[in-house]
Design a protein around this motif. Structure first.
Motif, PDB file in Angstrom:
ATOM      1  N   UNK A 138       0.814  -1.216   0.000  1.00 55.16           N
ATOM      2  CA  UNK A 138       0.000   0.000   0.000  1.00 55.16           C
ATOM      3  C   UNK A 138       0.850   1.270   0.000  1.00 55.16           C
ATOM      4  N   UNK A 139       2.059   1.199   0.528  1.00 53.36           N
ATOM      5  CA  UNK A 139       2.971   2.356   0.470  1.00 53.36           C
ATOM      6  C   UNK A 139       3.385   2.617  -0.973  1.00 53.36           C
ATOM      7  N   UNK A 140       3.694   1.534  -1.709  1.00 57.56           N
ATOM      8  CA  UNK A 140       4.062   1.695  -3.112  1.00 57.56           C
ATOM      9  C   UNK A 140       2.905   2.300  -3.911  1.00 57.56           C
ATOM     10  N   UNK A 141       1.700   1.816  -3.655  1.00 58.52           N
ATOM     11  CA  UNK A 141       0.522   2.348  -4.358  1.00 58.52           C
ATOM     12  C   UNK A 141       0.320   3.812  -3.988  1.00 58.52           C
ATOM     13  N   UNK A 142       0.469   4.141  -2.714  1.00 53.84           N
ATOM     14  CA  UNK A 142       0.341   5.522  -2.252  1.00 53.84           C
ATOM     15  C   UNK A 142       1.341   6.427  -2.957  1.00 53.84           C
ATOM     16  N   UNK A 143       2.600   5.975  -3.051  1.00 51.77           N
ATOM     17  CA  UNK A 143       3.627   6.780  -3.705  1.00 51.77           C
ATOM     18  C   UNK A 143       3.360   6.944  -5.198  1.00 51.77           C
ATOM     19  N   UNK A 199      -9.993   3.712  -4.767  1.00 53.78           N
ATOM     20  CA  UNK A 199      -8.762   2.928  -4.650  1.00 53.78           C
ATOM     21  C   UNK A 199      -8.347   2.779  -3.184  1.00 53.78           C
ATOM     22  N   UNK A 200      -8.458   3.869  -2.432  1.00 59.67           N
ATOM     23  CA  UNK A 200      -8.132   3.811  -0.998  1.00 59.67           C
ATOM     24  C   UNK A 200      -9.071   2.851  -0.268  1.00 59.67           C
ATOM     25  N   UNK A 201     -10.351   2.855  -0.626  1.00 58.50           N
ATOM     26  CA  UNK A 201     -11.318   1.953   0.013  1.00 58.50           C
ATOM     27  C   UNK A 201     -11.007   0.491  -0.315  1.00 58.50           C
ATOM     28  N   UNK A 202     -10.599   0.243  -1.536  1.00 56.94           N
ATOM     29  CA  UNK A 202     -10.236  -1.133  -1.927  1.00 56.94           C
ATOM     30  C   UNK A 202      -9.023  -1.610  -1.130  1.00 56.94           C
ATOM     31  N   UNK A 203      -8.024  -0.765  -1.017  1.00 56.33           N
ATOM     32  CA  UNK A 203      -6.816  -1.146  -0.275  1.00 56.33           C
ATOM     33  C   UNK A 203      -7.137  -1.329   1.210  1.00 56.33           C
ATOM     34  N   UNK A 204      -7.965  -0.446   1.749  1.00 55.29           N
ATOM     35  CA  UNK A 204      -8.356  -0.548   3.160  1.00 55.29           C
ATOM     36  C   UNK A 204      -9.134  -1.839   3.420  1.00 55.29           C
ATOM     37  N   UNK A 205     -10.033  -2.180   2.511  1.00 51.71           N
ATOM     38  CA  UNK A 205     -10.795  -3.423   2.638  1.00 51.71           C
ATOM     39  C   UNK A 205      -9.867  -4.630   2.543  1.00 51.71           C
ATOM     40  N   UNK A 206      -8.911  -4.579   1.631  1.00 48.92           N
ATOM     41  CA  UNK A 206      -7.955  -5.684   1.508  1.00 48.92           C
ATOM     42  C   UNK A 206      -7.086  -5.793   2.755  1.00 48.92           C
ATOM     43  N   UNK A 207      -6.776  -4.672   3.367  1.00 46.03           N
ATOM     44  CA  UNK A 207      -5.950  -4.672   4.588  1.00 46.03           C
ATOM     45  C   UNK A 207      -6.690  -5.303   5.762  1.00 46.03           C
ATOM     46  N   UNK A 208      -7.980  -4.924   5.913  1.00 46.09           N
ATOM     47  CA  UNK A 208      -8.769  -5.456   7.021  1.00 46.09           C
ATOM     48  C   UNK A 208      -9.306  -6.853   6.749  1.00 46.09           C
ATOM     49  N   UNK A 209      -9.526  -7.181   5.481  1.00 47.50           N
ATOM     50  CA  UNK A 209     -10.096  -8.476   5.142  1.00 47.50           C
ATOM     51  C   UNK A 209     -11.596  -8.528   5.321  1.00 47.50           C
ATOM     52  N   UNK A 210     -12.215  -7.375   5.481  1.00 48.65           N
ATOM     53  CA  UNK A 210     -13.669  -7.304   5.619  1.00 48.65           C
ATOM     54  C   UNK A 210     -14.170  -5.967   5.082  1.00 48.65           C
ATOM     55  N   UNK A 211     -15.412  -5.972   4.636  1.00 47.03           N
ATOM     56  CA  UNK A 211     -16.008  -4.751   4.090  1.00 47.03           C
ATOM     57  C   UNK A 211     -17.106  -4.274   5.028  1.00 47.03           C
TER      58      UNK A 211
END
Length: 184
Positions: free
Chosen positions: A20-25, A78-90
């Protein structure tokens, strides 16, 4: 029930740095290039500074504002997708409260809430400052004892936003008051 390939977006790393850092950059670089190196970016700044002046200059103000909202929506998605992938839940309310941190980071970075002024590097510095504030608060013994890191972080972020807004608006107010006093 998300597939592992989706969850990897929020939990994998590349060269020892989280994905997610790479995507952010990459997104930050793309926005910087758009805003600071293209005529479209200059038109966004012109519209933010003076929509009426931009209209007189021949810019399609309504279309550019709509495009700015579309681009902001895409980045938020895109941020919501990454956040959902990080938590593993929507969850529909998972990002509640983050708008305060986002606005504070942007204002601390030097962006005017009235438009026409700001920079991507300044915003990145504001994001770094908010991140340091949040992580620093989480390590304070009194905050750990009270188990109130999120509440105190929100309170201090709101206070920081008020200070930043007052610091940028107060000199303008004082100079206009001085100007009125000298004219009368």
């Amino acid at each position: 029930g998300f597939p592992d390939s989706f969850l990897a977006l929020g939990n994998s790393d590349f060269a020892g740095i989280p994905a997610q850092i790479w995507i952010f950059l990459l997104v930050a670089l793309a926005v910087w290039l758009l805003v600071h190196r293209t005529t479209l970016g200059r038109s966004f700044r012109a519209i933010g500074f003076s929509p009426e002046g931009a209209r007189y200059a021949g810019l399609p103000v309504e279309r550019r504002v709509a495009l700015a909202y579309v681009l902001a929506g895409l980045i938020a998605a895109l941020a919501a997708i990454i956040y959902t992938a990080r938590l593993g839940q929507a969850k529909a309310d998972a990002g509640t409260g983050y708008e305060l941190f986002a606005i504070t980071a942007v204002v601390l970075g030097g962006t005017s809430i009235f438009g026409g002024k700001g920079s991507v590097p300044g915003t990145l510095l504001g994001v770094a400052l908010i991140a340091v504030l949040k992580s620093g608060l989480a390590t304070l013994p009194i905050v750990i004892r009270l188990n109130a890191a999120e509440e105190i972080s929100g309170l201090l972020t709101g206070a920081l936003l008020l200070v930043a807004l007052t610091g940028s608006v107060l000199p303008k107010i004082l100079s206009s008051l001085r100007g009125r006093g000298q004219a009368g």
